[in-house]
Scaffold this active site. Structure first.
Site, mmCIF file in Angstrom:
data_model
loop_
_atom_site.group_PDB
_atom_site.id
_atom_site.type_symbol
_atom_site.label_atom_id
_atom_site.label_comp_id
_atom_site.label_asym_id
_atom_site.label_seq_id
_atom_site.Cartn_x
_atom_site.Cartn_y
_atom_site.Cartn_z
ATOM 1 C CG HIS A 34 -1.848 -1.118 1.357
ATOM 2 N ND1 HIS A 34 -1.823 -1.939 2.254
ATOM 3 C CD2 HIS A 34 -2.874 -1.293 0.725
ATOM 4 C CE1 HIS A 34 -2.863 -2.933 2.181
ATOM 5 N NE2 HIS A 34 -3.566 -2.673 1.040
ATOM 6 C CB SER A 185 -4.525 -6.872 4.643
ATOM 7 O OG SER A 185 -4.250 -5.684 3.883
#
Ligand code: AMP
Length: 279
Positions: A34, A185
């Site tokens: 990210h 994640s």
């Protein structure tokens, strides 16, 4: 620090500004992958907005939605450590959806009928719905997406083309752990052993690329990959596919002038991991 929970407040803050806006939509539990998108957005825009929103309509599995990691405070720290001017938008579900938490139905012209689309019914309508809503709120010039979700990137490009929203959709390379595992994640839910073992996914993609480059036919590559996963029973291979890099149509042989990517989705410890590679 600029943190907004309400779309109206964010819009008020952004209005009357001529600044070029870069946008990175995320579901939080941020990692280096990210951050690489945010970094790129910072280089190419005057303002950067990052959204953190676990979008319910793109989950076809309730348990996956419930167990999705949420850590808003830590995420904000990571973003502001990178750059304290980044604007964070972390809305509640009803602020984005109102009362009807449902997806718009899109026609992605076949891009959604293969791979992730066929194993996760409704997933891409959910993705298209939230990204369209977020684009309408943020009105970015540039939006950044990881090639880790390559099919998603093509779907968003198609949605933008169809809706004619004035946004450049920019693909960014996959960031990996040292052992090659694509950052995700969901990796947070893996045991240490599974994290180590999961290097197998990228190793197998690399092997498929070597085989492709030495002219071996697609069926043989497919069989080799399936054999590797049979020999590693900690994993359940959901699919391995070689697909045309533009149309995503599953391909069985190489055609002149076309480019291809290989895609793997596999479960380990009940966690679904995805990855892909340019061939
Ligand atoms: P997510 O929070 O999983 O919805 O991801 C938000 C954005 O980050 C998407 O555009 C993803 O493709 C991108 N992304 C996730 N993991 C990686 C990675 N390992 N490398 C590059 N981009 C990633």
């Amino acid at each position: 620090m600029n943190f907004f929970e309400k779309k109206q407040e964010l819009q008020k803050f952004l209005q009357n500004s001529e600044a070029k806006i870069g946008f990175v939509p995320t579901m939080g539990a941020l990692h280096e992958g990210h951050l690489s998108l945010i970094d790129r957005a910072l280089q190419e825009n005057e303002r950067v907005v990052v959204s953190i929103f676990v979008n319910p309509t793109q989950f076809n599995n309730k348990e996956d939605l419930q167990k999705y990691p949420r850590m808003l405070d830590a995420d904000c720290q990571k973003i502001w450590q990178l750059n304290k001017d980044v604007i964070i938008f972390a809305p509640e579900i009803d602020d984005v959806y109102g009362e009807d938490v449902v997806s718009e139905v899109f026609d992605f012209q076949g891009l959604d009928l293969v791979m992730e689309g066929s194993f996760r019914p409704g997933h891409f309508d959910g993705v298209g719905t939230i990204v369209k809503k977020l684009f309408q709120i943020v009105q970015p010039h540039n939006a950044y997406f990881g090639e880790k979700d390559y099919q998603q990137f093509l779907i968003i490009k198609k949605m933008v083309e169809q809706t004619q929203l004035p946004v450049n959709v920019i693909p960014c390379p996959i960031i990996r752990e040292e052992n090659g595992l694509a950052m995700s994640s969901r990796n947070l839910r893996l045991s240490q052993t599974a994290r180590e073992k999961s290097a197998l996914i990228f190793r197998t993609l690399q092997k498929s690329k070597e085989m492709y480059r030495s002219g071996i036919d697609f069926n043989e590559i497919q069989q080799e990959v399936e054999k590797i996963f049979t020999q590693n029973p900690d994993f359940q291979l959901e699919y391995f596919s070689i697909a045309n890099a533009e149309t995503l149509q599953i391909s069985h042989k190489k055609e002149n002038g076309q480019t291809y990517r290989a895609f793997i989705t596999a479960y380990i410890e009940n966690i679904r991991l995805i990855d892909n590679i340019e061939l």
